[in-house]
Design a protein around this motif. Structure first.
Motif, PDB file in Angstrom:
ATOM      1  N   PRO A   1       9.838 -31.367 -13.870  1.00 22.92           N
ATOM      2  CA  PRO A   1       8.847 -31.643 -12.823  1.00 22.92           C
ATOM      3  C   PRO A   1       8.127 -30.392 -12.331  1.00 22.92           C
ATOM      4  O   PRO A   1       6.915 -30.429 -12.075  1.00 22.92           O
ATOM      5  N   VAL A   2       8.854 -29.287 -12.218  1.00 29.71           N
ATOM      6  CA  VAL A   2       8.242 -28.029 -11.769  1.00 29.71           C
ATOM      7  C   VAL A   2       7.191 -27.576 -12.780  1.00 29.71           C
ATOM      8  O   VAL A   2       6.074 -27.193 -12.424  1.00 29.71           O
ATOM      9  N   THR A   3       7.557 -27.630 -14.053  1.00 29.84           N
ATOM     10  CA  THR A   3       6.636 -27.243 -15.129  1.00 29.84           C
ATOM     11  C   THR A   3       5.400 -28.124 -15.119  1.00 29.84           C
ATOM     12  O   THR A   3       4.266 -27.632 -15.216  1.00 29.84           O
ATOM     13  N   ALA A   4       5.610 -29.433 -14.999  1.00 34.79           N
ATOM     14  CA  ALA A   4       4.491 -30.388 -15.016  1.00 34.79           C
ATOM     15  C   ALA A   4       3.501 -30.089 -13.896  1.00 34.79           C
ATOM     16  O   ALA A   4       2.281 -30.083 -14.107  1.00 34.79           O
ATOM     17  N   VAL A   5       4.019 -29.790 -12.700  1.00 38.68           N
ATOM     18  CA  VAL A   5       3.144 -29.512 -11.556  1.00 38.68           C
ATOM     19  C   VAL A   5       2.367 -28.219 -11.777  1.00 38.68           C
ATOM     20  O   VAL A   5       1.150 -28.171 -11.589  1.00 38.68           O
ATOM     21  N   TYR A   6       3.057 -27.164 -12.203  1.00 39.71           N
ATOM     22  CA  TYR A   6       2.381 -25.880 -12.421  1.00 39.71           C
ATOM     23  C   TYR A   6       1.303 -25.979 -13.506  1.00 39.71           C
ATOM     24  O   TYR A   6       0.195 -25.468 -13.342  1.00 39.71           O
ATOM     25  N   VAL A   7       1.644 -26.604 -14.627  1.00 42.09           N
ATOM     26  CA  VAL A   7       0.676 -26.724 -15.725  1.00 42.09           C
ATOM     27  C   VAL A   7      -0.513 -27.579 -15.283  1.00 42.09           C
ATOM     28  O   VAL A   7      -1.674 -27.221 -15.535  1.00 42.09           O
ATOM     29  N   TYR A   8      -0.224 -28.678 -14.596  1.00 44.58           N
ATOM     30  CA  TYR A   8      -1.320 -29.543 -14.137  1.00 44.58           C
ATOM     31  C   TYR A   8      -2.232 -28.812 -13.152  1.00 44.58           C
ATOM     32  O   TYR A   8      -3.458 -28.941 -13.208  1.00 44.58           O
ATOM     33  N   LEU A   9      -1.625 -28.040 -12.248  1.00 42.25           N
ATOM     34  CA  LEU A   9      -2.432 -27.272 -11.286  1.00 42.25           C
ATOM     35  C   LEU A   9      -3.337 -26.276 -12.006  1.00 42.25           C
ATOM     36  O   LEU A   9      -4.519 -26.134 -11.666  1.00 42.25           O
ATOM     37  N   GLY A  10      -2.787 -25.583 -13.005  1.00 41.27           N
ATOM     38  CA  GLY A  10      -3.592 -24.642 -13.786  1.00 41.27           C
ATOM     39  C   GLY A  10      -4.748 -25.342 -14.478  1.00 41.27           C
ATOM     40  O   GLY A  10      -5.877 -24.829 -14.515  1.00 41.27           O
ATOM     41  N   TYR A  11      -4.475 -26.542 -14.987  1.00 35.95           N
ATOM     42  CA  TYR A  11      -5.504 -27.356 -15.653  1.00 35.95           C
ATOM     43  C   TYR A  11      -6.564 -27.828 -14.654  1.00 35.95           C
ATOM     44  O   TYR A  11      -7.763 -27.711 -14.888  1.00 35.95           O
ATOM     45  N   ALA A  12      -6.104 -28.334 -13.509  1.00 36.44           N
ATOM     46  CA  ALA A  12      -7.023 -28.882 -12.504  1.00 36.44           C
ATOM     47  C   ALA A  12      -7.881 -27.795 -11.853  1.00 36.44           C
ATOM     48  O   ALA A  12      -9.050 -28.015 -11.546  1.00 36.44           O
ATOM     49  N   LEU A  13      -7.286 -26.598 -11.678  1.00 33.00           N
ATOM     50  CA  LEU A  13      -8.012 -25.506 -11.034  1.00 33.00           C
ATOM     51  C   LEU A  13      -8.963 -24.785 -11.990  1.00 33.00           C
ATOM     52  O   LEU A  13      -9.881 -24.092 -11.545  1.00 33.00           O
ATOM     53  N   GLY A  14      -8.722 -24.922 -13.288  1.00 36.29           N
ATOM     54  CA  GLY A  14      -9.601 -24.293 -14.274  1.00 36.29           C
ATOM     55  C   GLY A  14      -9.650 -22.789 -14.119  1.00 36.29           C
ATOM     56  O   GLY A  14      -8.617 -22.121 -14.146  1.00 36.29           O
ATOM     57  N   THR A  15     -10.833 -22.255 -13.915  1.00 39.17           N
ATOM     58  CA  THR A  15     -10.997 -20.797 -13.820  1.00 39.17           C
ATOM     59  C   THR A  15     -10.309 -20.202 -12.589  1.00 39.17           C
ATOM     60  O   THR A  15     -10.116 -18.995 -12.504  1.00 39.17           O
ATOM     61  N   GLN A  16      -9.927 -21.046 -11.651  1.00 35.89           N
ATOM     62  CA  GLN A  16      -9.215 -20.591 -10.441  1.00 35.89           C
ATOM     63  C   GLN A  16      -7.700 -20.762 -10.586  1.00 35.89           C
ATOM     64  O   GLN A  16      -6.981 -20.873  -9.596  1.00 35.89           O
TER      65      GLN A  16
END
Length: 197
Positions: free
Chosen positions: A145-160
């Motif tokens: 779950p921790v990995t999923a949240v971090y990866v998704y956040l990186g994806y959703a934030l894009g360049t940020q």
């Protein structure tokens, strides 16, 4: 230091999903950098979201597994001698020991969510010769779950993507408390069943 680590992670990118796993094997490379960056690579179209989450979760087990092996086969003397190379201090080991005594095998899961314990928690598991498959299972379900949240956040934030760590820390308790409570309930229920037998 962070710039050097980012360069290393970028080099691992050439190995695709295997690179994510390998970069997380080294405990001195923070998952808080690797995973959102992997999410950014998904955003760029270089990787698949589910593949990145799976690779990150497996890598999140490989790192702790090296510390587990150090605890199991090297003992306390080896940990004190070599732990400094993984930024593990003697007080981290002491805290993890206390946590292990209190919670037993479930510490491999619960300890992943406790600051000051999460990195070193694998060591007392190894020293206690906890079943390695049980250790891998608990660690994986904690990391997923921790990995999923971090990866998704990186994806959703894009360049940020670099803001992912800050956002995660703001909402971590809301995301993780239900998971921890569920596992605690399972452990308590299992212990009650064992006492009744």
């Amino acid at each position: 230091m962070e710039a050097i680590i980012l360069q290393m992670i970028e080099a691992f990118k050439e190995l695709s999903y295997l690179g994510i796993m390998l970069s997380l094997t080294f405990e001195f490379i923070p998952a808080e950098l690797v995973l959102p960056l992997a999410g950014y690579w998904v955003y760029e179209g270089d990787m698949n979201l589910y593949g990145a989450i799976f690779a990150g979760s497996v890598g999140g087990v490989l790192g702790p597994l090296t510390l587990y092996a150090l605890g199991r086969y090297g003992g306390r003397a080896a940990i004190i001698k070599f732990g400094k190379y993984c930024f593990i201090k003697e007080e981290h080991i002491a805290k993890s020991d206390q946590f292990f005594v209190k919670y037993g095998g479930s510490v491999a899961f619960l300890g992943r969510f406790i600051p000051g314990v999460r990195t070193a928690v694998s060591i007392p598991c190894g020293m206690a010769k906890m079943n390695v498959w049980k250790f891998i299972f608990y660690t994986y379900i904690a990391m997923l779950p921790v990995t999923a949240v971090y990866v998704y956040l990186g994806y959703a934030l894009g360049t940020q993507w670099e803001q992912a760590g800050e956002i995660f820390s703001q909402y971590a308790n809301y995301l993780l408390i239900p998971i921890v409570l569920f596992i605690v309930w399972m452990v308590v229920k299992r212990r009650k069943m064992n006492l009744q037998q």
